[in-house]
Design a protein around this motif. Structure first.
Motif, PDB file in Angstrom:
ATOM      1  N   VAL A 113       0.841  -1.198   0.000  1.00  0.00           N
ATOM      2  CA  VAL A 113       0.000   0.000   0.000  1.00  0.00           C
ATOM      3  C   VAL A 113       0.870   1.239   0.000  1.00  0.00           C
ATOM      4  O   VAL A 113       2.050   1.204   0.365  1.00  0.00           O
ATOM      5  N   VAL A 114       0.276   2.340  -0.417  1.00  0.00           N
ATOM      6  CA  VAL A 114       0.882   3.666  -0.292  1.00  0.00           C
ATOM      7  C   VAL A 114      -0.137   4.575   0.380  1.00  0.00           C
ATOM      8  O   VAL A 114      -1.344   4.304   0.362  1.00  0.00           O
ATOM      9  N   LEU A 115       0.338   5.642   0.958  1.00  0.00           N
ATOM     10  CA  LEU A 115      -0.526   6.612   1.614  1.00  0.00           C
ATOM     11  C   LEU A 115      -0.731   7.792   0.680  1.00  0.00           C
ATOM     12  O   LEU A 115       0.231   8.325   0.114  1.00  0.00           O
ATOM     13  N   LEU A 116      -1.958   8.197   0.524  1.00  0.00           N
ATOM     14  CA  LEU A 116      -2.344   9.240  -0.424  1.00  0.00           C
ATOM     15  C   LEU A 116      -2.871  10.452   0.323  1.00  0.00           C
ATOM     16  O   LEU A 116      -3.705  10.330   1.227  1.00  0.00           O
ATOM     17  N   ALA A 148       0.523  13.963  -2.981  1.00  0.00           N
ATOM     18  CA  ALA A 148       1.734  13.262  -2.544  1.00  0.00           C
ATOM     19  C   ALA A 148       1.410  11.815  -2.197  1.00  0.00           C
ATOM     20  O   ALA A 148       0.342  11.514  -1.650  1.00  0.00           O
ATOM     21  N   LEU A 149       2.342  10.936  -2.528  1.00  0.00           N
ATOM     22  CA  LEU A 149       2.269   9.532  -2.158  1.00  0.00           C
ATOM     23  C   LEU A 149       3.485   9.184  -1.310  1.00  0.00           C
ATOM     24  O   LEU A 149       4.609   9.566  -1.643  1.00  0.00           O
ATOM     25  N   THR A 150       3.257   8.473  -0.224  1.00  0.00           N
ATOM     26  CA  THR A 150       4.346   7.977   0.618  1.00  0.00           C
ATOM     27  C   THR A 150       4.175   6.479   0.811  1.00  0.00           C
ATOM     28  O   THR A 150       3.088   5.927   0.592  1.00  0.00           O
ATOM     29  N   LYS A 153       5.719   3.713   5.654  1.00  0.00           N
ATOM     30  CA  LYS A 153       6.503   4.297   6.737  1.00  0.00           C
ATOM     31  C   LYS A 153       6.583   5.814   6.647  1.00  0.00           C
ATOM     32  O   LYS A 153       7.318   6.435   7.411  1.00  0.00           O
ATOM     33  N   GLY A 154       5.866   6.392   5.710  1.00  0.00           N
ATOM     34  CA  GLY A 154       5.822   7.838   5.597  1.00  0.00           C
ATOM     35  C   GLY A 154       6.920   8.452   4.757  1.00  0.00           C
ATOM     36  O   GLY A 154       7.032   9.675   4.714  1.00  0.00           O
ATOM     37  N   ARG A 155       7.704   7.634   4.061  1.00  0.00           N
ATOM     38  CA  ARG A 155       8.759   8.164   3.208  1.00  0.00           C
ATOM     39  C   ARG A 155       8.184   8.565   1.854  1.00  0.00           C
ATOM     40  O   ARG A 155       7.428   7.811   1.260  1.00  0.00           O
ATOM     41  N   LEU A 156       8.557   9.749   1.400  1.00  0.00           N
ATOM     42  CA  LEU A 156       7.986  10.302   0.180  1.00  0.00           C
ATOM     43  C   LEU A 156       8.350   9.442  -1.024  1.00  0.00           C
ATOM     44  O   LEU A 156       9.510   9.090  -1.224  1.00  0.00           O
ATOM     45  N   VAL A 157       7.345   9.131  -1.834  1.00  0.00           N
ATOM     46  CA  VAL A 157       7.524   8.316  -3.030  1.00  0.00           C
ATOM     47  C   VAL A 157       7.366   9.149  -4.294  1.00  0.00           C
ATOM     48  O   VAL A 157       8.177   9.058  -5.217  1.00  0.00           O
ATOM     49  N   TRP A 158       6.337   9.991  -4.318  1.00  0.00           N
ATOM     50  CA  TRP A 158       6.035  10.751  -5.530  1.00  0.00           C
ATOM     51  C   TRP A 158       5.234  11.987  -5.161  1.00  0.00           C
ATOM     52  O   TRP A 158       4.408  11.959  -4.239  1.00  0.00           O
ATOM     53  N   VAL A 159       5.505  13.086  -5.874  1.00  0.00           N
ATOM     54  CA  VAL A 159       4.752  14.327  -5.706  1.00  0.00           C
ATOM     55  C   VAL A 159       4.326  14.792  -7.089  1.00  0.00           C
ATOM     56  O   VAL A 159       5.129  14.804  -8.025  1.00  0.00           O
ATOM     57  N   SER A 160       3.088  15.175  -7.217  1.00  0.00           N
ATOM     58  CA  SER A 160       2.568  15.610  -8.505  1.00  0.00           C
ATOM     59  C   SER A 160       3.031  17.022  -8.820  1.00  0.00           C
ATOM     60  O   SER A 160       3.566  17.736  -7.965  1.00  0.00           O
ATOM     61  N   ARG A 183      -3.592   0.184  -9.837  1.00  0.00           N
ATOM     62  CA  ARG A 183      -3.967  -1.173 -10.244  1.00  0.00           C
ATOM     63  C   ARG A 183      -2.909  -1.801 -11.135  1.00  0.00           C
ATOM     64  O   ARG A 183      -2.663  -3.005 -11.056  1.00  0.00           O
ATOM     65  N   ALA A 184      -2.298  -1.005 -12.005  1.00  0.00           N
ATOM     66  CA  ALA A 184      -1.254  -1.552 -12.875  1.00  0.00           C
ATOM     67  C   ALA A 184      -0.062  -2.041 -12.071  1.00  0.00           C
ATOM     68  O   ALA A 184       0.592  -3.017 -12.454  1.00  0.00           O
ATOM     69  N   ALA A 185       0.221  -1.380 -10.953  1.00  0.00           N
ATOM     70  CA  ALA A 185       1.347  -1.784 -10.109  1.00  0.00           C
ATOM     71  C   ALA A 185       0.946  -2.813  -9.066  1.00  0.00           C
ATOM     72  O   ALA A 185       1.812  -3.332  -8.354  1.00  0.00           O
ATOM     73  N   GLY A 186      -0.338  -3.110  -8.949  1.00  0.00           N
ATOM     74  CA  GLY A 186      -0.798  -4.079  -7.953  1.00  0.00           C
ATOM     75  C   GLY A 186      -0.768  -3.542  -6.549  1.00  0.00           C
ATOM     76  O   GLY A 186      -0.589  -4.306  -5.600  1.00  0.00           O
ATOM     77  N   LEU A 187      -0.970  -2.258  -6.382  1.00  0.00           N
ATOM     78  CA  LEU A 187      -0.925  -1.625  -5.067  1.00  0.00           C
ATOM     79  C   LEU A 187      -2.277  -1.045  -4.707  1.00  0.00           C
ATOM     80  O   LEU A 187      -3.158  -0.865  -5.553  1.00  0.00           O
ATOM     81  N   GLY A 188      -2.435  -0.744  -3.432  1.00  0.00           N
ATOM     82  CA  GLY A 188      -3.599  -0.029  -2.937  1.00  0.00           C
ATOM     83  C   GLY A 188      -3.149   1.239  -2.246  1.00  0.00           C
ATOM     84  O   GLY A 188      -1.987   1.386  -1.878  1.00  0.00           O
ATOM     85  N   ALA A 189      -4.062   2.166  -2.088  1.00  0.00           N
ATOM     86  CA  ALA A 189      -3.753   3.448  -1.457  1.00  0.00           C
ATOM     87  C   ALA A 189      -4.676   3.665  -0.276  1.00  0.00           C
ATOM     88  O   ALA A 189      -5.874   3.355  -0.336  1.00  0.00           O
ATOM     89  N   ILE A 190      -4.129   4.197   0.796  1.00  0.00           N
ATOM     90  CA  ILE A 190      -4.896   4.568   1.974  1.00  0.00           C
ATOM     91  C   ILE A 190      -5.121   6.066   1.924  1.00  0.00           C
ATOM     92  O   ILE A 190      -4.171   6.847   1.835  1.00  0.00           O
ATOM     93  N   ALA A 191      -6.365   6.506   1.961  1.00  0.00           N
ATOM     94  CA  ALA A 191      -6.688   7.923   1.887  1.00  0.00           C
ATOM     95  C   ALA A 191      -7.705   8.269   2.957  1.00  0.00           C
ATOM     96  O   ALA A 191      -8.379   7.385   3.509  1.00  0.00           O
ATOM     97  N   ASP A 192      -7.835   9.557   3.258  1.00  0.00           N
ATOM     98  CA  ASP A 192      -8.821   9.984   4.241  1.00  0.00           C
ATOM     99  C   ASP A 192     -10.177  10.161   3.565  1.00  0.00           C
ATOM    100  O   ASP A 192     -10.360   9.911   2.373  1.00  0.00           O
ATOM    101  N   LEU A 193     -11.134  10.620   4.331  1.00  0.00           N
ATOM    102  CA  LEU A 193     -12.498  10.717   3.815  1.00  0.00           C
ATOM    103  C   LEU A 193     -12.640  11.754   2.713  1.00  0.00           C
ATOM    104  O   LEU A 193     -13.663  11.786   2.026  1.00  0.00           O
TER     105      LEU A 193
END
Length: 236
Positions: A113-116, A148-150, A153-160, A183-193
């Motif tokens: 997963v990544v955090l969005l 931003a995606l992390t 562990k909260g480490r920055l992965v990508w910023v638009s 979906r192409a990478a087989g990952l999920g993202a955790i986001a707030d409401l």
């Protein structure tokens, strides 16, 4: 009675030394990046060394120091400092990872997963009709929106790239086709409401975005969030 209205400061101003909250490794890395760029474009002379240029640019980017103040303390013109900042920002932007490559790197390392999240960078108010694009009704101020995606562990992965401040977070994510890349990478993202409605892949598609509450006091929502993360698992 004689009045003294002269300024206390001298005519040349006051120069002081400050410490930036950055490691020497960051300064050395940026210095090498600048030296390589100067060698590539054949620019063999600058008013200051690559190391001092890197320190000035980091002071502007990290601590928001005014270019005019840094220019006066280093014996260069304000426009020179502004040109150095734009030049280094371009070098850093060129090294930024693409979204698909950043997500595939997370998947190869075993991440699931990544955090969005979205963030508004405040900017001064622009003149004319252009100011309307940068006004955020959510934050009640002018600014530019970034997504931003992390990793987990909260480490920055990508910023638009920046979007006008009036752009909603969901609209920005759809502009970058974020769910398709996940979906192409087989990952999920955790986001707030605030990202409710972003994942529109249908009931049969794997969930790309899982919504959770951003309020720490709601313990039940936090437990549901952790359970949903554990059910995603690592990609095959």
């Amino acid at each position: 009675m004689k009045k003294y209205n002269n300024l206390a400061e001298g005519p040349d101003g006051f120069v002081y030394t400050a410490r930036l909250p950055l490691s020497s490794a960051t300064l050395n890395w940026l210095s090498c990046l600048i030296r390589g760029h100067l060698k590539k474009i054949g620019s063999w002379w600058r008013a200051l060394s690559a190391g001092r240029i890197a320190g000035i640019v980091l002071a502007v980017l990290r601590c928001d120091q005014r270019p005019s103040d840094l220019a006066g303390g280093n014996g260069v013109h304000r426009t020179t400092v502004s040109r150095w900042v734009r030049e280094v920002v371009g070098l850093l932007a060129a090294r930024a990872p693409r979204l698909d490559r950043a997500l595939k790197k997370i998947a190869r390392s075993g991440g699931g997963v990544v955090l969005l999240d979205g963030s508004l960078i405040r900017t001064p108010r622009r003149t004319g009709t252009e100011t309307r694009k940068n006004y955020s009704g959510k934050h009640k101020c002018h600014g530019l929106l970034v997504i931003a995606l992390t990793d987990d562990k909260g480490r920055l992965v990508w910023v638009s790239a920046v979007r006008p401040g009036r752009t909603s977070e969901i609209t920005a994510c759809r502009h970058y086709k974020l769910t398709a890349h996940l979906r192409a990478a087989g990952l999920g993202a955790i986001a707030d409401l605030g990202f409710v409605g972003l994942d529109d892949g249908g009931p049969d598609a794997d969930p790309a975005v899982i919504k959770c509450s951003a309020v720490p006091a709601q313990r039940k929502a936090r437990r549901d969030y952790e359970n949903r993360v554990s059910t995603l698992g690592a990609p095959a």
